[in-house]
Design a protein around this motif. Sequence first.
Motif, PDB file in Angstrom:
ATOM      1  N   ALA A  11       0.871  -1.169   0.000  1.00  0.00           N
ATOM      2  CA  ALA A  11       0.000   0.000   0.000  1.00  0.00           C
ATOM      3  C   ALA A  11       0.909   1.220   0.000  1.00  0.00           C
ATOM      4  CB  ALA A  11      -0.890  -0.004   1.233  1.00  0.00           C
ATOM      5  N   CYS A  12       0.526   2.212  -0.730  1.00  0.00           N
ATOM      6  CA  CYS A  12       1.328   3.427  -0.866  1.00  0.00           C
ATOM      7  C   CYS A  12       1.562   4.082   0.493  1.00  0.00           C
ATOM      8  CB  CYS A  12       0.620   4.395  -1.800  1.00  0.00           C
ATOM      9  SG  CYS A  12       1.505   5.952  -1.938  1.00  0.00           S
ATOM     10  N   ILE A  13       2.783   4.505   0.748  1.00  0.00           N
ATOM     11  CA  ILE A  13       3.094   5.133   2.034  1.00  0.00           C
ATOM     12  C   ILE A  13       2.558   6.557   2.124  1.00  0.00           C
ATOM     13  CG2 ILE A  13       5.092   3.684   2.471  1.00  0.00           C
ATOM     14  CD1 ILE A  13       6.845   6.075   1.675  1.00  0.00           C
ATOM     15  N   ASN A  14       2.097   7.116   1.027  1.00  0.00           N
ATOM     16  CA  ASN A  14       1.482   8.442   1.063  1.00  0.00           C
ATOM     17  C   ASN A  14      -0.038   8.389   1.193  1.00  0.00           C
ATOM     18  OD1 ASN A  14       3.703  10.319   0.889  1.00  0.00           O
ATOM     19  ND2 ASN A  14       4.071   9.434  -1.125  1.00  0.00           N
ATOM     20  N   HIS A  15      -0.589   7.195   1.250  1.00  0.00           N
ATOM     21  CA  HIS A  15      -2.030   7.054   1.456  1.00  0.00           C
ATOM     22  C   HIS A  15      -2.280   7.157   2.956  1.00  0.00           C
ATOM     23  CE1 HIS A  15      -5.975   5.106   1.765  1.00  0.00           C
ATOM     24  NE2 HIS A  15      -6.161   5.589   0.535  1.00  0.00           N
ATOM     25  N   LEU A  17       9.570   3.328 -12.305  1.00  0.00           N
ATOM     26  CA  LEU A  17       9.557   4.404 -11.327  1.00  0.00           C
ATOM     27  C   LEU A  17       8.153   4.537 -10.742  1.00  0.00           C
ATOM     28  CD1 LEU A  17      11.538   6.981 -13.446  1.00  0.00           C
ATOM     29  CD2 LEU A  17      12.439   5.504 -11.639  1.00  0.00           C
ATOM     30  N   MET A  18       8.072   4.627  -9.442  1.00  0.00           N
ATOM     31  CA  MET A  18       6.759   4.768  -8.830  1.00  0.00           C
ATOM     32  C   MET A  18       6.886   5.371  -7.470  1.00  0.00           C
ATOM     33  SD  MET A  18       5.642   0.931  -7.996  1.00  0.00           S
ATOM     34  CE  MET A  18       5.585   0.600  -9.704  1.00  0.00           C
ATOM     35  N   CYS A  19       5.887   5.773  -6.933  1.00  0.00           N
ATOM     36  CA  CYS A  19       4.487   5.475  -7.155  1.00  0.00           C
ATOM     37  C   CYS A  19       3.823   6.728  -7.735  1.00  0.00           C
ATOM     38  CB  CYS A  19       3.855   5.071  -5.828  1.00  0.00           C
ATOM     39  SG  CYS A  19       2.083   4.847  -5.814  1.00  0.00           S
ATOM     40  N   TYR A  20       2.887   6.532  -8.616  1.00  0.00           N
ATOM     41  CA  TYR A  20       2.167   7.627  -9.266  1.00  0.00           C
ATOM     42  C   TYR A  20       0.676   7.604  -8.925  1.00  0.00           C
ATOM     43  CZ  TYR A  20       6.355   8.594 -11.924  1.00  0.00           C
ATOM     44  OH  TYR A  20       7.629   8.937 -12.271  1.00  0.00           O
ATOM     45  N   CYS A  21       0.343   7.079  -7.758  1.00  0.00           N
ATOM     46  CA  CYS A  21      -1.064   7.100  -7.338  1.00  0.00           C
ATOM     47  C   CYS A  21      -1.444   8.540  -6.992  1.00  0.00           C
ATOM     48  CB  CYS A  21      -1.296   6.168  -6.147  1.00  0.00           C
ATOM     49  SG  CYS A  21      -0.673   6.801  -4.578  1.00  0.00           S
ATOM     50  N   ASP A  22      -2.717   8.774  -6.811  1.00  0.00           N
ATOM     51  CA  ASP A  22      -3.188  10.126  -6.499  1.00  0.00           C
ATOM     52  C   ASP A  22      -2.572  10.658  -5.201  1.00  0.00           C
ATOM     53  OD1 ASP A  22      -4.693  10.083  -8.811  1.00  0.00           O
ATOM     54  OD2 ASP A  22      -6.570   9.550  -7.793  1.00  0.00           O
ATOM     55  N   SER A  23      -2.422   9.797  -4.199  1.00  0.00           N
ATOM     56  CA  SER A  23      -1.829  10.228  -2.923  1.00  0.00           C
ATOM     57  C   SER A  23      -0.387  10.700  -3.107  1.00  0.00           C
ATOM     58  CB  SER A  23      -1.868   9.096  -1.901  1.00  0.00           C
ATOM     59  OG  SER A  23      -3.194   8.738  -1.597  1.00  0.00           O
TER      60      SER A  23
END
Length: 189
Positions: free
Chosen positions: A112-116, A169-175
């Motif tokens: 899970a994204c750490i910026n979520h 390269l990632m993460c490019y989720c909205d968060s």
Amino acid sequence: FGAHYYRVPTPKPSEWENDFKNMKRHGFNMVEIWVMWRWSNPRIGKYYFEDIDILMDLASKYNIKVNISPKYDSVPAWIFKKYPESRLMTIYKRPIGPEEFAARQIGGVGGACINHEKTMEIRMDFIEETVKRYRNHKALYIWNSWGEPDLCHSLHRVVGEDYRNIEFLMCYCDSCQQAFKEWLKKKYK
């Protein structure tokens, strides 16, 4: 002198006592035990540490010190159901994971994204519960806090052998995009 010992679900509980006895007999004085988020946090707010309790007590019984290594990259399945937007994303919006592979056979890799914000709170709750449970245990020697944040296997399945691929390269989720924009605003006003 020691070794990595526990990576749920192996070895089997029926082997633990004999293994610790043999480790002590052969001069081991340290083991690493993984506390996997996916396994130890099966439902929101619920924790399962009974397996780790037994292992810690066995280590204490045989005077073997423990390196506790919480693994946060093995994300509980319920998180992706509750927060599907928390999945890591490639630049082309391809979600990564959750998957299993040999080192994390219970799955959940891709993280899970750490910026979520919500999943980070849940991750921190898991860490806090783990620390509270074992911080005073006689066998505890050291904490290994995310020594191997692993994306490689999941990424390998998505981008193939060529890690020069920009999609690596990632993460490019909205968060992550929002967090990056906020960082830019602060840095460059």
